[in-house]
Design a protein around this motif. Structure first.
Motif, short mmCIF file in Angstrom:
data_model
loop_
_atom_site.label_atom_id
_atom_site.label_comp_id
_atom_site.label_asym_id
_atom_site.label_seq_id
_atom_site.Cartn_x
_atom_site.Cartn_y
_atom_site.Cartn_z
N ALA A 52 39.14 50.58 64.98
CA ALA A 52 38.22 50.88 63.89
C ALA A 52 37.40 52.14 64.13
CB ALA A 52 37.28 49.70 63.67
N LEU A 53 37.66 52.84 65.20
CA LEU A 53 36.85 54.00 65.57
C LEU A 53 36.90 55.10 64.52
CD1 LEU A 53 35.09 54.93 67.91
CD2 LEU A 53 37.09 55.94 68.95
N THR A 54 38.02 55.31 63.89
CA THR A 54 38.15 56.40 62.91
C THR A 54 37.50 56.06 61.57
OG1 THR A 54 40.31 55.58 62.24
CG2 THR A 54 40.26 57.26 63.96
N SER A 55 37.44 54.78 61.21
CA SER A 55 36.93 54.43 59.88
C SER A 55 35.42 54.17 59.87
CB SER A 55 37.67 53.21 59.33
OG SER A 55 37.45 52.10 60.17
N ASN A 56 34.90 53.50 60.87
CA ASN A 56 33.48 53.16 60.88
C ASN A 56 32.98 53.28 62.32
OD1 ASN A 56 30.94 52.15 60.54
ND2 ASN A 56 31.57 50.37 59.34
N PHE A 57 32.41 54.42 62.64
CA PHE A 57 32.03 54.73 64.01
C PHE A 57 30.96 53.79 64.56
CE2 PHE A 57 29.32 57.02 67.02
CZ PHE A 57 30.26 57.25 68.02
N PHE A 58 29.92 53.52 63.79
CA PHE A 58 28.81 52.70 64.30
C PHE A 58 29.22 51.23 64.49
CE2 PHE A 58 26.59 56.29 62.36
CZ PHE A 58 25.93 56.74 63.49
N TRP A 59 30.06 50.71 63.58
CA TRP A 59 30.57 49.36 63.75
C TRP A 59 31.43 49.28 65.01
CZ3 TRP A 59 35.36 46.98 63.86
CH2 TRP A 59 35.36 45.60 63.68
N ALA A 60 32.28 50.29 65.22
CA ALA A 60 33.13 50.31 66.40
C ALA A 60 32.30 50.44 67.68
CB ALA A 60 34.12 51.46 66.30
N LEU A 61 31.23 51.22 67.62
CA LEU A 61 30.36 51.38 68.79
C LEU A 61 29.67 50.06 69.14
CD1 LEU A 61 29.29 53.57 70.72
CD2 LEU A 61 27.38 53.86 69.16
N ARG A 62 29.19 49.34 68.12
CA ARG A 62 28.54 48.05 68.36
C ARG A 62 29.51 47.03 68.93
NH1 ARG A 62 27.32 44.19 63.56
NH2 ARG A 62 29.54 44.07 63.89
#
Length: 91
Positions: A52-62
């Protein structure tokens, strides 16, 4: 020579049962199961965050941070259960 964790008697190397009190030297199963499950879920969250890193960075970071913490905690729980301890059924 090692000492029994219950009665303090000497136990010969290679023996897993104390002659003095009957305690068994064995690994505990529950920390191994719980730790292994935490590691599996943590790795799954890390892989999900990577996808999911390419679509939603902050969600992927969390989710990546939560997954990393789960892997670390699961490893520590697993390692604590891997060490052999003395157990007695009637103690």
């Amino acid at each position: 020579m090692q000492l029994c964790g219950h009665c303090g008697s000497e136990v010969k190397e290679g023996f897993t049962v104390c002659a003095g009190c009957g305690a068994n030297l064995r690994r505990s199963l529950w920390p191994i199961i719980i730790g292994g499950l935490a590691v599996v879920f943590g790795v799954a969250m890390l892989l999900d965050a990577l996808l999911a890193l390419t679509s939603n960075f902050f969600w992927a970071l969390r989710n990546g941070g939560i997954g990393g913490v789960l892997v670390l905690v699961g490893y520590l729980i697993f390692r604590s259960g891997w060490e052999k301890q003395w157990y007695r059924r009637n103690a």
